[in-house]
Design an enzyme around this catalytic site. Structure first.
Site, PDB file in Angstrom:
ATOM      1  N   LYS A  57      21.029 -33.827  16.387  1.00  0.00           N
ATOM      2  CA  LYS A  57      19.561 -34.647  15.999  1.00  0.00           C
ATOM      3  C   LYS A  57      18.810 -34.048  15.275  1.00  0.00           C
ATOM      4  O   LYS A  57      18.254 -32.891  15.446  1.00  0.00           O
ATOM      5  CB  LYS A  57      18.895 -34.951  17.542  1.00  0.00           C
ATOM      6  CG  LYS A  57      17.812 -35.749  17.286  1.00  0.00           C
ATOM      7  CD  LYS A  57      16.892 -35.740  18.456  1.00  0.00           C
ATOM      8  CE  LYS A  57      15.498 -36.553  18.205  1.00  0.00           C
ATOM      9  NZ  LYS A  57      14.645 -35.899  17.373  1.00  0.00           N
TER      10      LYS A  57
ATOM     11  N   ARG B 151       8.409 -25.162  25.056  1.00  0.00           N
ATOM     12  CA  ARG B 151       8.659 -25.181  26.681  1.00  0.00           C
ATOM     13  C   ARG B 151       8.822 -26.487  27.086  1.00  0.00           C
ATOM     14  O   ARG B 151       9.643 -26.935  27.694  1.00  0.00           O
ATOM     15  CB  ARG B 151       7.758 -24.390  27.308  1.00  0.00           C
ATOM     16  CG  ARG B 151       8.204 -23.959  28.402  1.00  0.00           C
ATOM     17  CD  ARG B 151       7.177 -23.076  29.620  1.00  0.00           C
ATOM     18  NE  ARG B 151       6.710 -22.008  28.750  1.00  0.00           N
ATOM     19  CZ  ARG B 151       5.897 -21.171  29.700  1.00  0.00           C
ATOM     20  NH1 ARG B 151       5.816 -21.447  30.723  1.00  0.00           N
ATOM     21  NH2 ARG B 151       5.539 -20.052  28.964  1.00  0.00           N
TER      22      ARG B 151
ATOM     23  N   GLU C  71      16.001 -22.335  23.675  1.00  0.00           N
ATOM     24  CA  GLU C  71      15.018 -21.261  23.285  1.00  0.00           C
ATOM     25  C   GLU C  71      13.623 -21.913  23.429  1.00  0.00           C
ATOM     26  O   GLU C  71      13.222 -22.867  22.559  1.00  0.00           O
ATOM     27  CB  GLU C  71      15.388 -20.474  22.078  1.00  0.00           C
ATOM     28  CG  GLU C  71      14.499 -19.413  21.676  1.00  0.00           C
ATOM     29  CD  GLU C  71      14.413 -19.229  20.247  1.00  0.00           C
ATOM     30  OE1 GLU C  71      13.574 -18.873  19.591  1.00  0.00           O
ATOM     31  OE2 GLU C  71      15.672 -19.085  19.732  1.00  0.00           O
TER      32      GLU C  71
ATOM     33  N   CYS D 167       9.594 -17.211  16.369  1.00  0.00           N
ATOM     34  CA  CYS D 167       9.665 -17.175  17.664  1.00  0.00           C
ATOM     35  C   CYS D 167       9.574 -15.553  18.315  1.00  0.00           C
ATOM     36  O   CYS D 167       9.373 -15.492  19.315  1.00  0.00           O
ATOM     37  CB  CYS D 167      11.033 -17.730  18.276  1.00  0.00           C
ATOM     38  SG  CYS D 167      12.408 -17.152  17.186  1.00  0.00           S
TER      39      CYS D 167
ATOM     40  N   GLU E  83       1.954 -19.073  24.843  1.00  0.00           N
ATOM     41  CA  GLU E  83       2.343 -18.659  23.381  1.00  0.00           C
ATOM     42  C   GLU E  83       1.264 -19.738  22.558  1.00  0.00           C
ATOM     43  O   GLU E  83       1.265 -20.904  22.843  1.00  0.00           O
ATOM     44  CB  GLU E  83       3.622 -19.422  23.165  1.00  0.00           C
ATOM     45  CG  GLU E  83       3.969 -19.377  21.693  1.00  0.00           C
ATOM     46  CD  GLU E  83       5.390 -19.708  21.347  1.00  0.00           C
ATOM     47  OE1 GLU E  83       6.152 -19.006  20.523  1.00  0.00           O
ATOM     48  OE2 GLU E  83       5.957 -20.569  22.034  1.00  0.00           O
TER      49      GLU E  83
END
Length: 524
Positions: free
Chosen positions: A183, A241, A263, A300, A391
């Protein structure tokens, strides 16, 4: 190669029939031509059906044939030349040198998996000979690994090449013998089409099965349909998340649950131990500021948390780091949505009780830019406020000041699972480092010493993963050759005639690879 606004289903270019969406220039917000039609449930069904039909014939191909396919993808990506780089620059706002480096990383990881296939060790071939005289007798047993089945891959926003259509998830899944349905990330539609067609051309040129690769375009519903489709056996995702957990939930609610290797989020704590600060504080501060603002903080592995003991050495570090951050120019964010989210994150930090903003980078001059920021809080404030652990994707970091070693260890034990943890140490710090290690081994997938976490080497030893919420499965990595293990499962053969065994397990070892036989590694 011209961008035509097309998807790819089983090697065929297809125009989506639902809506019309556009990429936008990251720097200006200007709409980029052409329009891309979104796919629908029928496109998902066709792509997944073709992938399922291709699976057995694709996984049965000799390792060197699949390796040649991966290498052909790499060559085709390089052949796109400036057409690819210029489109990615427009869609991501990332500079040419960064993207040229990322293109080579993408090609090199394809080559790395090709090399892994040719060496044969990915099979994990194990043989235990029959022991007919033993009581009870032991049958002849042999084991290898095979692909799980078709894999869904979701393109990432921050690495439009290396974690996207032909990125690590796709490369490792194809190496494992798994057809892939990607995708495309909505911010990189033109880039995705160019790379997708490079894969499709490689598949045609190397005579791969028709359904070995497909590329779909669409919104959240396309991703949901893809993960829900019964032909899909695993999924790879890099992103927020919220997005990762939504896919995990959907995958577990299926009639046949599947793994989602997501991740998701990491603030990558950096521990500055006392002797290191005393010996190299200025150098550490400069390196930290550079790592924090690299790529406008959109890695990241960005160092979003610093933990250290109170004292004059930390005060000196903060003064130098603050000056470094204050001198940093603003940078373009990947999308306006990411830029807005970063601004909201800064707002939460500025409003948090007990948090002080000690440095602000040069101000943004456009709505697509973001500046750096450095904050400070004591350990008790950090431990009491969950917001400070969130984050904030961009160039901001929080320095947590601890009164003593016990408080430092408490902060280390409190943080969530991470992709990385970093320690800056000198010999005098080794006792404290030893005390930290058992904690950090439980918290992070990669532990660095006297380095900075931004930058991930693609090699055999690399681990780019970690405990939740860094990833949805702490046993895996999305970078390095071990990434293939996500898409493999073991199969054991008992008393199977040698002529029926796959070549990797036959007595004569026709592939000449290392195998574990009766507990010993052998080639014979």
């Amino acid at each position: 190669m011209q961008i035509l606004g097309e998807m790819i289903i089983g090697g065929t270019a297809v125009k989506g029939t639902v809506d019309a969406i556009y990429s936008v220039a990251a720097e200006t917000g200007k709409r980029l031509e052409p329009a891309f039609g979104c796919g629908d449930a029928n496109h998902v069904e066709e792509a997944c059906h073709l992938a399922d039909a291709a699976f057995d014939s694709y996984r049965a191909l000799p390792d060197d044939v699949r390796a040649g396919f991966l290498e052909a993808i790499g060559r085709n990506i390089l052949d796109l030349g400036d057409t690819l780089i210029e489109r990615v620059m427009l869609e991501s706002g990332l500079p040419r040198p960064r993207l040229e480096g990322e293109r080579m990383r993408t090609v090199n990881q394809l080559r790395l998996f090709a090399s892994l296939l040719r060496k044969g060790r990915w099979n994990d071939a194990v043989l235990d000979d029959a022991l007919p005289e033993r009581a009870p007798p032991r049958p002849a047993l042999a084991r290898r690994r095979i692909g799980l089945g078709p894999v869904a891959v979701f393109g990432a926003s921050n690495f439009p090449l290396a974690f996207s259509v032909a990125g690590g998830d796709t490369a490792s899944a194809l190496a494992a013998g798994c057809p892939v349905v990607v995708k495309a990330h909505p911010a990189h539609l033109g880039t995705s089409e160019l790379v997708g067609k490079a894969i499709a051309k490689a598949a045609a040129d190397t005579n791969m099965p028709e359904g070995v690769f497909s590329l779909l375009i669409g919104g959240i519903e396309i991703g949901q349909q893809l993960v829900s489709h019964p032909a899909i056996c695993a999924a790879g995702f890099t992103g927020s998340r919220q997005g990762g957990l939504a896919l995990v939930k959907l995958a577990q609610e299926r009639k046949v649950p599947i793994p989602v290797y997501a991740e998701m989020s990491s603030i990558n704590p950096t521990f500055l131990l006392p002797a290191a600060l005393k010996a190299r504080g200025a150098a550490i501060a400069a390196g930290f500021a550079g790592s924090l603002t690299l790529g406008t903080g959109q890695f990241c592995t960005n160092p979003g948390l610093v933990i250290a003991l109170a004292g004059p050495e930390l005060d000196a570090f903060l003064a130098i780091a603050s000056a470094e951050v204050a001198g940093k120019s603003p940078g373009i964010m990947l999308t306006q949505g990411i830029c807005a989210a970063y601004g909201r994150g800064l707002g939460r930090l500025r409003e948090a009780a007990g948090v002080e903003e000690v440095a602000t980078g040069q101000p943004a001059t456009t709505g697509s830019q973001a500046g750096a920021a450095l904050f400070r809080a004591d350990a008790s404030t950090f431990l009491a406020n969950p917001v400070l652990e969130q984050e904030n994707f961009g160039p901001s970091s929080l320095v947590v000041v601890c009164r003593d070693k016990a408080e430092l260890l408490a902060v280390a034990g409190h943080v969530e699972g991470q992709l990385t943890a970093t320690l800056h140490i000198e010999a005098e710090d080794h006792d404290l480092a030893r005390a930290l290690m058992p904690v950090l081994e439980r918290k992070a997938g990669r532990i660095l010493f006297n380095d900075f976490p931004t930058g991930v080497e693609v090699c055999d030893a690399m681990v780019h993963g970690g405990p939740y919420p860094a990833t949805s499965d702490s046993r895996t990595t999305s970078v390095g050759t071990a990434a293939i293990e996500r898409f493999l499962r073991p199969v054991c053969y008992q008393n199977m005639p040698d002529s029926l065994l796959p070549p990797v397990l036959q007595q004569a070892n026709p592939l000449g690879i290392w195998r574990l036989r009766n507990g010993d590694p052998v080639k014979a």
